[in-house]
Design an enzyme around this catalytic site. Structure first.
Site, PDB file in Angstrom:
ATOM      1  N   ASP A  23      36.972  13.870   9.937  1.00 34.18           N
ATOM      2  CA  ASP A  23      36.231  12.925   9.101  1.00 34.18           C
ATOM      3  C   ASP A  23      36.784  12.854   7.685  1.00 34.18           C
ATOM      4  OD1 ASP A  23      34.625  12.283  11.204  1.00 34.18           O
ATOM      5  OD2 ASP A  23      32.919  13.503  10.574  1.00 34.18           O
ATOM      6  N   GLY A  24      37.261  13.974   7.151  1.00 26.55           N
ATOM      7  CA  GLY A  24      37.824  13.953   5.800  1.00 26.55           C
ATOM      8  C   GLY A  24      39.037  13.053   5.701  1.00 26.55           C
TER       9      GLY A  24
END
Length: 276
Positions: free
Chosen positions: A50-51
């Site tokens: 997700d980062g």
């Protein structure tokens, strides 16, 4: 010819797989765009968690270019596919066999005591945190020009539905389905009788005042990537941003299925019955 931007995590093992992905794209009839030129792509393929998806979203925000993730991270809640599906994902992207989902973002404006102004945005959340670990920030929260509560706390998270499964979830906030437009307000370790998470409408303006009686400055983190200073005496306004982020989707599975799969939720004795 479909132009596919590639964004990868920066670990050596992740960067090493980029040549393989480039070959997949070219063999399928597409062409590759480097991360430095993402805004010229037709779609952005993210190799990571997700980062990394948040980093790619930062690169294309303000355009109609969708982002899609193949999860080489941990939970990867925003990712659309797992590594074993990589070749299939690339093939479908090249022929543009995907749909696009629009996710709301937040805009923030911080007016500091000296009158200077800093602005930012977030897809997941805005996290107001204390600068000094041993102390708490003292805040007054308001919604639509009406005060709600004052308290000292370790942090305050203001989240979109997309971010409701991220930091806000870890802080005890509710999970909000992504097709619901709303803004979450989640205090962390607040010293107050009334300090429950709040869910307000997408057209609301959230105001946070860094009270003068406080003894510690704050800092506002946008998706954990971009920092805005918020010293004591600052006035913070958070609203629904005009520019969304677009996510490419290959499958039409419901959000409930993603929730169960990503969090490995136990589901026992479920019986689907057809309604008459």
């Amino acid at each position: 010819m479909t132009r596919i931007g590639i964004v990868s995590r920066q670990q050596e093992s992740d960067l090493a797989r980029i040549p393989h992905v480039v070959r997949l794209v070219e063999d399928a009839g597409g062409t590759v765009v480097a991360e430095s030129e993402l805004r010229t792509a037709d779609v952005v393929l993210v190799l990571g968690g997700d980062g990394t998806i948040l980093r790619a979203a930062e690169g294309v925000r303000g355009t109609d270019i969708p982002v899609i993730g193949v999860n080489f991270g941990h939970v990867g809640f925003l990712a659309e596919a797992d590594p074993e599906s990589l070749a299939d994902v690339v093939a479908r992207l090249v022929v543009r066999d995907f749909t696009v989902e629009t996710r709301m973002t937040l805009a923030v404006r911080v007016t500091q005591p000296d009158g200077s102004v800093e602005t930012g945005w977030a897809l997941n959340e805005l996290a107001l945190e204390k600068v000094e670990r041993a102390r708490m920030v003292d805040l007054t929260i308001g919604v639509d020009d009406h005060p709600i509560s004052s308290y000292s706390c370790d942090a305050l998270v203001v989240s979109t539905p997309t971010g409701s499964t991220a930091y806000a979830f870890s802080a005890g906030g509710p999970v909000v389905w992504p097709n619901v437009e709303a803004i979450l307000i989640v205090p962390i370790a607040a010293h107050a009788l009334f300090a429950r998470p709040l869910v307000v409408g997408p057209d609301s303006t959230i105001t946070v005042v860094m009270n003068e009686m406080g003894f510690v400055d704050g800092e506002l983190w946008c998706d954990g990537r971009r920092r805005l200073a918020a010293p004591v005496g600052s006035h913070i306004e958070i609203t629904h941003a005009e520019e969304p982020v677009h996510l490419a989707r290959l499958w039409t599975s419901p959000f409930s299925g993603r929730l169960v799969a990503k969090f490995k939720l136990p589901v026992r004795s479920w019986r689907h019955q057809e309604r008459p």
